[in-house]
Design an enzyme around this catalytic site. Structure first.
Site, PDB file in Angstrom:
ATOM      1  N   LEU A 238     -48.881   8.148  88.749  1.00 33.28           N
ATOM      2  CA  LEU A 238     -49.939   8.179  89.865  1.00 33.28           C
ATOM      3  C   LEU A 238     -51.515   8.278  89.409  1.00 33.28           C
ATOM      4  CD1 LEU A 238     -49.862   8.320  92.812  1.00 33.28           C
ATOM      5  CD2 LEU A 238     -50.199  10.983  92.556  1.00 33.28           C
ATOM      6  N   ASP A 239     -52.012   7.157  89.704  1.00 33.24           N
ATOM      7  CA  ASP A 239     -53.502   7.460  89.578  1.00 33.24           C
ATOM      8  C   ASP A 239     -53.887   7.280  88.130  1.00 33.24           C
ATOM      9  OD1 ASP A 239     -53.663   7.329  92.058  1.00 33.24           O
ATOM     10  OD2 ASP A 239     -53.919   9.603  92.236  1.00 33.24           O
TER      11      ASP A 239
END
Lengths: 296, 296, 296, 296
Positions: A238-239
């Protein structure tokens, strides 16, 4: 000496292609590709190269005109692959420029990024086709309709995620999608999805600050004086994917969370479109979880 | 009607004071202070207030002219304190503007922030006295000498830290220091130090990204497209103190770590001086680990 | 395949040269220079080209490594000139990178641009020699002395201008100056001067706004919300020369003329150094009163 | 002590008004208005004042809560006018916040500014009513229709200008318009028009550079490194009115005129909306052809 006729604009010239290559840095690479293209009757419109001296890697992007090519595409492609092999480079990325990339935009309820994509596409800034819009909510259907773009709703729950993604991937395949753009899509997508397609996401903070949820609330709580937005390729983590573009806006103690959200919308929409434009124009090479982004 | 004579500049006007107050938001606060000052014959040069509607707190900064004060300082101060008590506010911060703040700058080997402070002070931008320079290295002594500022070296090791800080604090006390500025001082200071004096630190990243050591190396490794600098009050928690000012610079894949360090120096020095200037001009109120920074 | 050894930094690598060429756009130019360099055993570290499609002109800058050159400088130079002639290009600009450019800085009474040049030079950011400082006032002599740089005062009046400039030019010749930098030099220089040397000037507005004198006063009177600075090559026409770099700062109604001057100093010094750095690194090609500024 | 209940957001609080006053600087003004409001049972939500020391003028904006007013609007208004007279100030501008301003947007063929206004209005960022769209071309009718806003075409020629403007003014009167926004309207409006209504125009350069037509072409020809946009009140003198907001974007030699136009669209639309927002929120006071723009 025959002068290259100037294309009407940099992006719409007929019969121009873009070659991107990447591999170990070595003498002779620039010469090899330039000579090859020249030998085939192709002119270099512009080219840019870059060396990462730490990783000892070389990158080059060549925008070339093949309107007076003396051979054919197949022969030139073979020649390019041969050079790549000679220099132990990765397989070349070659785009003949005669087929616009097809985009699928994924949205939830926020509409500002979608509008910016659609309007700037209509203004001729994005040389692609926005072929499909997917959402986990029906809210933005009217916008899609007004632009005549197919809009599909896929409700996602924890239990149905795998099944729904399979349906989505089938739809993407059917539409021959080249790029997926998450325009404030509020669902986490799976690794399978990220591996099947290049996926550009917009995160509403200057990563790596405020990874994860509610970045504006956390930025307000921390008392920062700048907020940011980050467009990146989505990956399993994520990210944590390769960053394409970032921008910031100045805030003050007068700004409440709602003001951050409002100011952030401007950052999100412009940062996302800048990143999508770079991808569409074949200006990005990803390596070591980073992006080389050649100038537009 | 007597017109207020315009001061020569906003910061150097004779007989002007600055009042900062903070407390629960309530009706009548602005009127109470304005009326009080007027009643004492003081004119308001400019004032700014702010309400944090979430915390239900009120903040005000009043820059006033007391050249024609009809009473005396003691009486006005009493009146101000009475108003603060009436509205359950914190004790007021009142500066009569006739005594320049005395700064101690702490440095190690990097000189760019020190130079910027000294040169912009000499240019008249910082209305303070740079009274003392402390360092854990002798390298920058020559600079201090050329400005005629006392320079002391305190070598710090893990074992001697407490003892050395005690010596430093004694020296700060002797010099009647009002503010400590860490101008790329490469040692962690203790809580005792942060509690004894307001301490402004410059961190070479846009916090909260890249808290801790080697932020430029980590920024390069992460492939960000922006680097930043953050000036903040130092507190017990490393890099977690109230943020005063932040700024960023755009970078690209062409920038190596050394380029980030070079570009970052410009950010660090300008961001630090902006923060120090805001502190000196009594434009900051700290609450809930955040800074209200009134406009200069 | 021999990997190019990574230089310690981009600008200080031993035995690297920079070639800049410019001429009518045509097929084969990139290939010709790349092939030529390769044939002589030189590696391309990085290269960038640009085509002005309106003017049908081509520009290229090649940073090459000649540490393993199989021929000699004279032979390579001949080869380069031959290619330029074949493509009807202008004479090439070739820098072997083994001789640092010598700068003369001209100042009056303002010291901020001079300090920035000197300090960033000392920090290793400017790969040149600051060989000489000229002024029409004695005020800044002490700064020059502290850096050990010769400082000469030439008082200029209307009547003596021609005579004094002749003396200055003689001094520049004696010191083998390559570039003149006007660091807030408050005298107009003659055409002869601009023709004898490349001259970089810093103007304290975003040209073409506020050409001429007192730009901050005029900006304040006009009520602009941005102020700027412009670094440009000086030409016969005042403030009309090719622009190298511009930057701006945001201001508000709170800013008086003195605030504009203060904020402007930061712009002036950083913009000037950015421009000087681009010139020193052979990244600029001037044509049609414009500058191509290749990325650093 | 009764705490002011926090409004849901700064702009949508019920029963809040905004007072703007301006006049000769004098002691006691801040106190007089604060005391007056307090005496009527009104709380100050936030207030900001400013003194132009050169012009010896004072400006104040007070955002106040009158939900617990002990008198009535008429009485408070009389009190305010009395204070203004006592201090020889101009007539006060008082907005009770219960009637949204009505806007007329004038357009020609470019749609980006219109879209930005409409979308950000719909997102709740602009607390006004977009009541009417006028154009000299029919092209953008469909957009107006999709938002349900009346759209009128008035073809203008040199001979019919006076007559057409009279019709337009009649329509504005009928719709009770408060503000006219020229969203890239490609016709010059007359003095009569500017005097009848506040008119905000967006000019596609950083004024005063490139006053008049084709600023992007002229910016490209001049070789600037920044382009800009300026939102200003339209006055009799073309592009000479009071500046509300300006912004810039960085360009390079790679950018052709079309790229400047493309990048400029982003500046134009955001700069215009920022200015319109400031006007709608009663944050602007015009004097001496300048704008005081209080913070939002």
């Amino acid at each position: 000496m025959s002068l290259t006729p100037p294309p009407t604009t940099k992006s719409t010239a007929a019969s121009t292609g873009i070659l991107r290559v990447c591999g170990p840095d070595a003498n002779g690479i620039v010469a090899a590709f330039a000579q090859l293209l020249y030998g085939h009757g192709c002119g270099i419109i512009d080219s840019e190269n870059h060396a990462d001296h730490e990783a000892i890697l070389f990158f080059e992007r060549i925008h070339f005109d093949y309107s007076q090519m003396k051979t054919d595409r197949h022969t030139l492609q073979n020649g390019i692959e041969e050079v790549c092999q000679r220099f132990s480079m990765q397989a070349p990325q070659l785009d003949w420029g005669d087929k616009r990339k097809k985009l699928c935009v994924m949205v939830s309820k926020y509409d500002h990024c979608l509008w910016e994509l659609l309007l700037r596409h209509r203004a001729g800034e994005l040389n692609c086709e926005i072929a499909l819009i997917l959402s986990n909510h029906p809210d933005l259907k009217e916008i899609a309709d007004s632009f005549g773009i197919p809009f599909h709703v896929f409700k996602v729950t924890k239990d149905t995620k795998a099944e729904v993604e399979a349906q989505e991937l089938a739809l993407l395949k059917e539409h021959e999608i080249d790029l997926v753009v998450l325009a404030r899509y509020m669902q986490i997508i799976t690794d399978q999805f990220c591996e099947a397609y290049p996926v550009i996401n917009i995160h509403h903070s200057f990563l790596p600050a405020f990874i994860g949820g509610k970045p504006y609330h956390r930025a307000h709580a921390r008392g920062v004086k700048l907020i940011g937005a980050t467009a990146h390729y989505a990956t399993a983590d994520l990210d944590e994917g390769p960053i394409i573009e970032q921008d910031i806006a100045r805030i003050s103690h007068r700004d409440e969370v709602n003001d951050l959200i409002r100011k952030g919308r401007l950052l999100e929409k412009s940062t996302l479109v800048t990143a999508v434009k770079a991808h569409i124009e074949d200006r990005i090479i990803v390596y070591n979880n980073k992006c080389v982004v050649f100038d537009g």
